[in-house]
Design a protein around this motif. Sequence first.
Motif, PDB file in Angstrom:
ATOM      1  N   GLU A  24       1.038  -1.167  -0.102  1.00 48.68           N
ATOM      2  CA  GLU A  24      -0.029  -0.128  -0.113  1.00 48.68           C
ATOM      3  C   GLU A  24       0.868   1.254   0.095  1.00 48.68           C
ATOM      4  O   GLU A  24       1.976   1.102   0.239  1.00 48.68           O
ATOM      5  CB  GLU A  24      -0.973  -0.112   1.207  1.00 48.68           C
ATOM      6  N   THR A  26      -0.319   4.369   1.488  1.00 43.55           N
ATOM      7  CA  THR A  26      -1.238   5.577   2.538  1.00 43.55           C
ATOM      8  C   THR A  26       0.042   5.307   3.619  1.00 43.55           C
ATOM      9  O   THR A  26       0.173   6.273   4.336  1.00 43.55           O
ATOM     10  CB  THR A  26      -2.395   5.133   3.098  1.00 43.55           C
ATOM     11  N   LYS A  85      -5.950  10.424   0.516  1.00 41.71           N
ATOM     12  CA  LYS A  85      -6.119   9.120   1.180  1.00 41.71           C
ATOM     13  C   LYS A  85      -7.215   8.503   0.423  1.00 41.71           C
ATOM     14  O   LYS A  85      -8.303   8.722   0.769  1.00 41.71           O
ATOM     15  CB  LYS A  85      -6.295   8.947   2.424  1.00 41.71           C
ATOM     16  N   THR A 104      -5.137   3.109   0.512  1.00 40.85           N
ATOM     17  CA  THR A 104      -5.190   2.379   1.999  1.00 40.85           C
ATOM     18  C   THR A 104      -5.278   0.725   1.818  1.00 40.85           C
ATOM     19  O   THR A 104      -5.171   0.465   0.735  1.00 40.85           O
ATOM     20  CB  THR A 104      -6.505   2.691   2.563  1.00 40.85           C
ATOM     21  N   VAL A 105      -5.254   0.137   2.892  1.00 42.65           N
ATOM     22  CA  VAL A 105      -5.422  -1.298   2.678  1.00 42.65           C
ATOM     23  C   VAL A 105      -6.635  -1.732   1.974  1.00 42.65           C
ATOM     24  O   VAL A 105      -6.486  -2.564   0.944  1.00 42.65           O
ATOM     25  CB  VAL A 105      -5.496  -2.061   4.066  1.00 42.65           C
ATOM     26  N   GLY A 124      -0.254  -2.277   9.584  1.00 40.41           N
ATOM     27  CA  GLY A 124      -1.289  -2.637  10.437  1.00 40.41           C
ATOM     28  C   GLY A 124      -2.596  -2.506   9.673  1.00 40.41           C
ATOM     29  O   GLY A 124      -2.798  -1.299   8.739  1.00 40.41           O
ATOM     30  N   SER A 139     -13.383   0.966  10.056  1.00 43.32           N
ATOM     31  CA  SER A 139     -12.460   1.230   8.683  1.00 43.32           C
ATOM     32  C   SER A 139     -13.097   0.395   7.597  1.00 43.32           C
ATOM     33  O   SER A 139     -13.659  -0.941   7.944  1.00 43.32           O
ATOM     34  CB  SER A 139     -11.103   0.638   8.972  1.00 43.32           C
ATOM     35  N   ASP A 141     -11.593  -1.298   5.406  1.00 47.71           N
ATOM     36  CA  ASP A 141     -10.473  -2.324   5.497  1.00 47.71           C
ATOM     37  C   ASP A 141     -11.379  -3.568   5.673  1.00 47.71           C
ATOM     38  O   ASP A 141     -11.060  -4.582   5.131  1.00 47.71           O
ATOM     39  CB  ASP A 141      -9.572  -2.198   6.169  1.00 47.71           C
ATOM     40  N   LYS A 158      -3.341  -1.744  15.601  1.00 48.59           N
ATOM     41  CA  LYS A 158      -2.717  -0.767  16.603  1.00 48.59           C
ATOM     42  C   LYS A 158      -3.709  -0.669  17.666  1.00 48.59           C
ATOM     43  O   LYS A 158      -4.916  -0.789  17.518  1.00 48.59           O
ATOM     44  CB  LYS A 158      -2.616   0.517  15.917  1.00 48.59           C
ATOM     45  N   THR A 262      -7.470   8.394  11.339  1.00 58.54           N
ATOM     46  CA  THR A 262      -6.219   7.516  11.427  1.00 58.54           C
ATOM     47  C   THR A 262      -5.098   8.036  11.260  1.00 58.54           C
ATOM     48  O   THR A 262      -3.927   7.887  12.042  1.00 58.54           O
ATOM     49  CB  THR A 262      -6.474   6.156  10.745  1.00 58.54           C
TER      50      THR A 262
END
Length: 304
Positions: A24, A26, A85, A104-105, A124, A139, A141, A158, A262
């Motif tokens: 990624e 980000t 982002k 991002t993820v 993470g 998220s 994600d 995290k 985040t």
Amino acid sequence: MIDLSLSKEVRAAKAAKSPIVALESTIITHGMPYPRNVEVARQVEADIRETGATPATMAVLEGRLHVGLEPEQLTALAQANQVAKLSRADLAACLATGGTGATTVAATMIAAHHAQIPVFATGGIGGVHQGAESSFDISADLQELAQTPVTVVAAGAKAILDIAKTLEVLETLGVPVIAYGQDAFPAFWSARSGHKAPLRMDEPAAIARAHLVRRALGVPGGQLVANPIPTDAEIPVETLSPIIASAQADAARHRITGKDVTPFLLQRIYEQTDGHSLTANIALVRNNARLAARIAQAMTNTAG
Ligand code: PSU
Ligand code: MN
């Protein structure tokens, strides 16, 4: 319709049908300060090459979806200020309007799947934030892991997140959460979170097989591989807890919401730790990159 730009090495790896690991961006633009971010990004790419796979760092540059960045593109992205982002909601809009952004993820999983790259390494993942019962901050994600067939290697989540709630949501969404080589779900800077992971695997080949079997069953979605930080790089929870708490209080005071939460917390944590958090972060990302490369290799061998 989608301008896909493969880096030279990704194009060669595709032609040779050799293993590729998605990365990624980000984490580079919003997760670490310049110039360490570009040093780490280069180091992680080198780790993947040394383990026998090809790195593919994802980003959108002027409306083109890049699968693998050339060294000068990586440097420019790492130096740029105010890069967008891009998560699931933003990716198509950015491509359609000729924009530039870091993935991002969630967005990296979409890009990796589009480029037929089934394995992805990061630090993470995003998850359920503490206080989500009032903020609703969960998220994208997690939804992405439920939908997109990419195996994501991360060092757990995290402590800015509520790990118990994150694990519950992953269970609800049917996402396999596989701890690598231990029973505990890791907590990014610590190898153990105090929660047991739902699944455990000790061999990259088993993780690769599970990915392929899931696909053969017609079950959508990916897998989360939770790879513990090497113990010599761990940071004690007591050191970080007050810093995280003060970052969260700052976020509330500044009324930070949505996708800014985040990056704001990560930035505050970097400012308030004396380089220790960054050293640990680097160690765990490199560790994840090497494991992802081994899973990608196993997947290439199994898929024939
Ligand atoms: N967590 C980290 N480091 C990161 C991120 C999360 O420990 O760099 C980044 C990743 O790109 C992740 C994104 O996909 O933040 C999640 O943002 P949000 O919580 O807004 O979905
Ligand atoms: Mn959020």
